[in-house]
Enzyme design. Structure first.
Site, mmCIF file in Angstrom:
data_model
loop_
_atom_site.group_PDB
_atom_site.id
_atom_site.type_symbol
_atom_site.label_atom_id
_atom_site.label_comp_id
_atom_site.label_asym_id
_atom_site.label_seq_id
_atom_site.Cartn_x
_atom_site.Cartn_y
_atom_site.Cartn_z
ATOM 1 N N SER A 121 0.824 -1.208 0.000
ATOM 2 C CA SER A 121 0.000 0.000 0.000
ATOM 3 C C SER A 121 0.850 1.246 0.000
ATOM 4 O O SER A 121 0.397 2.305 -0.402
ATOM 5 C CB SER A 121 -0.855 0.052 1.263
ATOM 6 O OG SER A 121 -1.586 -1.104 1.408
ATOM 7 N N HIS A 142 -0.434 -2.365 -7.526
ATOM 8 C CA HIS A 142 -1.258 -2.022 -6.373
ATOM 9 C C HIS A 142 -2.742 -2.018 -6.729
ATOM 10 O O HIS A 142 -3.196 -1.189 -7.519
ATOM 11 C CB HIS A 142 -0.816 -0.634 -5.837
ATOM 12 C CG HIS A 142 -1.515 -0.246 -4.594
ATOM 13 N ND1 HIS A 142 -1.882 1.049 -4.292
ATOM 14 C CD2 HIS A 142 -1.936 -0.992 -3.534
ATOM 15 C CE1 HIS A 142 -2.490 1.078 -3.125
ATOM 16 N NE2 HIS A 142 -2.540 -0.149 -2.650
ATOM 17 N N GLU A 154 -2.370 0.620 -9.724
ATOM 18 C CA GLU A 154 -1.187 1.489 -9.802
ATOM 19 C C GLU A 154 0.014 0.593 -10.098
ATOM 20 O O GLU A 154 0.277 -0.359 -9.350
ATOM 21 C CB GLU A 154 -0.974 2.227 -8.482
ATOM 22 C CG GLU A 154 -1.977 3.348 -8.256
ATOM 23 C CD GLU A 154 -1.840 4.022 -6.895
ATOM 24 O OE1 GLU A 154 -1.973 5.245 -6.819
ATOM 25 O OE2 GLU A 154 -1.616 3.310 -5.888
ATOM 26 N N ASN A 192 -3.238 6.339 -2.165
ATOM 27 C CA ASN A 192 -3.159 6.314 -0.703
ATOM 28 C C ASN A 192 -2.603 7.616 -0.147
ATOM 29 O O ASN A 192 -2.958 8.032 0.960
ATOM 30 C CB ASN A 192 -2.326 5.123 -0.233
ATOM 31 C CG ASN A 192 -3.115 3.825 -0.320
ATOM 32 O OD1 ASN A 192 -4.334 3.858 -0.483
ATOM 33 N ND2 ASN A 192 -2.433 2.703 -0.226
HETATM 34 N N1 3HC Z 1 -15.969 -8.375 -3.094
HETATM 35 C C1 3HC Z 1 -16.425 -8.559 -4.360
HETATM 36 N N2 3HC Z 1 -17.397 -7.798 -4.911
HETATM 37 C C2 3HC Z 1 -17.945 -6.842 -4.137
HETATM 38 C C3 3HC Z 1 -17.547 -6.606 -2.814
HETATM 39 C C4 3HC Z 1 -16.508 -7.422 -2.293
HETATM 40 N N3 3HC Z 1 -16.051 -7.257 -1.047
HETATM 41 N N4 3HC Z 1 -18.280 -5.581 -2.317
HETATM 42 C C5 3HC Z 1 -19.101 -5.195 -3.301
HETATM 43 N N5 3HC Z 1 -18.909 -5.937 -4.389
HETATM 44 C C6 3HC Z 1 -19.541 -5.802 -5.680
HETATM 45 C C7 3HC Z 1 -20.973 -6.240 -5.659
HETATM 46 O O1 3HC Z 1 -21.109 -7.627 -5.937
HETATM 47 C C8 3HC Z 1 -21.568 -5.388 -6.754
HETATM 48 O O2 3HC Z 1 -21.251 -5.957 -8.006
HETATM 49 P P1 3HC Z 1 -22.332 -5.941 -9.181
HETATM 50 O O3 3HC Z 1 -22.644 -4.503 -9.447
HETATM 51 O O4 3HC Z 1 -21.601 -6.619 -10.303
HETATM 52 O O5 3HC Z 1 -23.494 -6.705 -8.650
HETATM 53 C C9 3HC Z 1 -20.789 -4.081 -6.679
HETATM 54 O O6 3HC Z 1 -19.585 -4.405 -5.995
HETATM 55 C C10 3HC Z 1 -21.535 -3.017 -5.919
HETATM 56 O O7 3HC Z 1 -21.813 -3.561 -4.628
HETATM 57 P P2 3HC Z 1 -23.040 -3.142 -3.711
HETATM 58 O O8 3HC Z 1 -24.194 -2.734 -4.592
HETATM 59 O O9 3HC Z 1 -23.266 -4.185 -2.695
HETATM 60 O O10 3HC Z 1 -22.500 -1.965 -2.878
HETATM 61 P P3 3HC Z 1 -22.158 -0.509 -3.292
HETATM 62 O O11 3HC Z 1 -22.862 -0.053 -4.519
HETATM 63 O O12 3HC Z 1 -22.327 0.222 -2.060
HETATM 64 O O13 3HC Z 1 -20.617 -0.601 -3.677
HETATM 65 C C11 3HC Z 1 -18.334 -0.518 -3.154
HETATM 66 C C12 3HC Z 1 -19.690 -1.113 -2.806
HETATM 67 C C13 3HC Z 1 -17.939 -0.985 -4.544
HETATM 68 C C14 3HC Z 1 -17.357 -1.042 -2.134
HETATM 69 C C15 3HC Z 1 -18.462 1.054 -3.148
HETATM 70 O O14 3HC Z 1 -19.002 1.476 -1.946
HETATM 71 C C16 3HC Z 1 -17.121 1.741 -3.343
HETATM 72 O O15 3HC Z 1 -16.668 1.949 -4.448
HETATM 73 N N6 3HC Z 1 -16.485 2.152 -2.200
HETATM 74 C C17 3HC Z 1 -15.169 2.791 -2.207
HETATM 75 C C18 3HC Z 1 -14.119 1.734 -2.033
HETATM 76 C C19 3HC Z 1 -12.728 2.292 -2.056
HETATM 77 O O16 3HC Z 1 -12.480 3.482 -1.934
HETATM 78 N N7 3HC Z 1 -11.748 1.406 -2.213
HETATM 79 C C20 3HC Z 1 -10.338 1.778 -2.200
HETATM 80 C C21 3HC Z 1 -9.802 1.756 -0.813
HETATM 81 S S1 3HC Z 1 -8.081 2.144 -0.750
HETATM 82 C C22 3HC Z 1 -7.303 0.684 -1.049
HETATM 83 O O17 3HC Z 1 -7.900 -0.347 -1.181
HETATM 84 C C23 3HC Z 1 -5.812 0.735 -1.151
HETATM 85 C C24 3HC Z 1 -5.182 0.011 -0.031
HETATM 86 O O18 3HC Z 1 -3.783 0.007 -0.286
HETATM 87 C C25 3HC Z 1 -5.401 0.636 1.313
#
Ligand code: 3HC
Length: 493
Positions: A121, A142, A154, A192
């Site tokens: 990360s 990443h 990334e 990040n």
């Molecule tokens: N695993 C697999 N698929 C998932 C999932 C998971 N944990 N969570 C959600 N999904 C899928 C669902 O199946 C759905 O797919 P579909 O449209 O094909 O049916 C889609 O994602 C949308 O899910 P939901 O309708 O249940 O939920 P939301 O519309 O609320 O979306 C989210 C969930 C995609 C997580 C959305 O809230 C989002 O984009 N959040 C931001 C996440 C983010 O910022 N991530 C980056 C974090 S930083 C990082 O990871 C870097 C690291 O180094 C720290």
């Protein structure tokens, strides 16, 4: 000549590793998933099975396709099984000593032409590469959580990465259905670096009592239009990972805004790591601990007479009147609402009844930040929240501080993006793409800056700097210069 990458090893099958394994298998590659302890291996297998089952139950994947995907993944407890992989990606905990030890082993076990990738990360890819006899073939890849969903990868090259490898890995990311953004090896890369500063600042606002967990989450989700509020997202990322990333960012930037908020340390020490442990800022096991619903039912307003002051007062007054409130004057109203994007206590002290004044800031189309000063009566604040619901807005309570919640969290993030661009680290397009695809933001920071207006953001930052005295809240010199030169679009300059 580009390598043929058909078999990929994934070491570490926690949330990220299991997600990455699924992504490769979905794209038709053979995957060898490795966890050294048997329990963790079973958990990793469970992650992949649950995630693909969920796709089947949502009608996104046929059962036969799921079986094919699962058929491409083998699970093993031995790194020796990676001896013939074309690429190995590591997704183990963010501890440099663990990573160094692992890469030393991989260097010994894997074929000499195998690419060794890290999903770190924020740790230095260069330092990881230096532990191997093939630093030119070590690269950062990443992914973002949830890996099967977020479309960004990334690709992190170092000063010793061999020519062409970043392009090859970028092409691989495209094969996975992702969009690559290629960057150099700096702490936090693009996403990040920008994201964790913002999340950490949200935790700081919570600790300072500017607003509650749910109000901050609602403000950023519903007011700023982000897919999740900061505390929901911290829980998704994992508070331990978030803490570690902030720590690494701080080591490089020495900027206090990256120093992990004490509440992160406390929660991590208590074992409250977020979704993966069942509880972090939110309780993910018990409904009672879930975020308070933003849209509580709107009752009848308990207020009789309201006076609205400030820009846009006429429109709000008309709405309140049609909802049953009577328009009054500042001296004889039960409630005085000051529409403002800056602190309102100075208006309160000029009134005969300062306890009746509440500030109001409309954020996005749906949210109203309801601002209580040190003098505001809690009954009056509650009454305004009810009124706000009656006119169809979602109230978010906060203290009378510069930027309230939304601007206080959004503007420093935009400022950081300007500084990042101005340092020559990444282009505006790459930064915008990274935030849209890595975090699901509706727009990248430069698109957001142009939409809000450069002068408003510059002035907001000046106010934040004056209030909090955080050096990094002072407007970036480039932003300042553009406003002085009356340039209206940072992307179009
Ligand atoms: N695993 C697999 N698929 C998932 C999932 C998971 N944990 N969570 C959600 N999904 C899928 C669902 O199946 C759905 O797919 P579909 O449209 O094909 O049916 C889609 O994602 C949308 O899910 P939901 O309708 O249940 O939920 P939301 O519309 O609320 O979306 C989210 C969930 C995609 C997580 C959305 O809230 C989002 O984009 N959040 C931001 C996440 C983010 O910022 N991530 C980056 C974090 S930083 C990082 O990871 C870097 C690291 O180094 C720290």
């Amino acid at each position: 000549m580009a390598r043929a990458i058909e078999t990929v090893g994934v070491v570490g099958l926690g949330t990220m590793g299991a997600g990455i394994a699924e992504v490769f298998a979905r794209a038709g590659l053979g995957v060898i998933g490795v966890e050294v302890d048997a329990e963790a291996l079973e958990r990793g297998r469970g992650h992949v099975h649950r995630s693909t089952d969920r796709a089947v139950s949502r009608g996104k994947l046929a059962e036969a396709e799921r079986d094919e995907i699962l058929g491409r993944v083998t699970f093993t407890g031995s790194l020796d099984d990676l001896s013939d992989a074309d690429l190995v990606i590591e997704a183990i905990p963010e501890v440099m000593d663990y990573k160094r030890a692992l890469f030393t082993d991989l260097d010994r076990i894997c074929r000499p032409d195998t690419v060794l990738a890290t999903n770190t990360s924020s740790l230095s890819v260069t330092a990881i590469a230096a532990t191997t006899s093939r630093p030119g073939q070590v690269i950062g890849m990443h992914f973002f959580n949830p890996a099967p969903v977020m479309r960004l990868v990334e690709v992190v090259h170092t000063v010793v990465t061999e020519d062409g490898l970043a392009d090859e890995v970028g092409a691989l990311a495209r094969r996975l259905g992702k969009t690559p953004v290629t960057v150099g090896d700096r702490a936090g890369f693009v996403v990040n670096r920008l994201l964790l500063g913002y999340l950490n600042h949200a935790a700081t606002l919570l600790e300072r009592g500017v607003a509650s967990r749910d109000d901050i989450d609602n403000a950023m989700k519903l007011g700023a239009g982000l897919p999740m509020g900061p505390f929901s997202l911290l829980d998704l990322i994992g508070l331990d990972t978030s803490y570690e990333v902030c720590e690494v960012l701080f080591q490089e930037s020495r900027d206090r805004v990256h120093a992990p908020a004490p509440i992160l340390r406390e929660l991590v020490t208590a074992g409250l790591l977020g979704r993966k442990s069942g509880r972090g800022f939110h309780d993910h096991k018990h409904a009672a601990g879930q975020a308070r619903s933003a849209a509580e039912p709107a009752g009848r307003p308990g207020v009789v007479t309201v006076c609205v002051l400030g820009e846009g007062a006429g429109e709000l007054s008309a709405k309140l009147s049609s909802a049953g409130a009577k328009a009054g004057e500042p001296h004889d109203s039960d409630v005085v609402i000051a529409l403002s994007r800056t602190p309102v206590v100075e208006h309160a002290v000029r009134l005969p009844h300062p306890e009746r004044l509440v500030g109001l800031h409309l954020a996005g189309g749906d949210v109203a930040e309801v601002v209580s000063t040190a003098l505001t009566s809690p009954d009056v604040a509650r009454a305004v929240q009810d009124l706000i619901r009656v006119v169809g807005l979602i109230p978010v309570s906060c203290a009378d501080r510069a930027g309230f919640v939304v601007d206080a969290l959004l503007y420093p993030y935009l400022n950081d993006a300007v500084r990042m661009y101005d340092s020559g680290y990444a282009s505006m397009d790459d930064i915008d793409t990274a935030m849209r695809l890595g975090c699901g933001y509706p727009a990248g920071p430069f698109e957001t800056l142009d939409a809000i207006g450069l002068p408003a953001v510059r002035d907001g930052l000046r106010a934040l700097y004056a209030e909090y005295r955080e050096p990094s809240f002072a407007p970036a010199p480039l932003l300042d210069r553009l406003v002085t030169a009356r340039v209206t679009s940072i992307r179009g300059r």
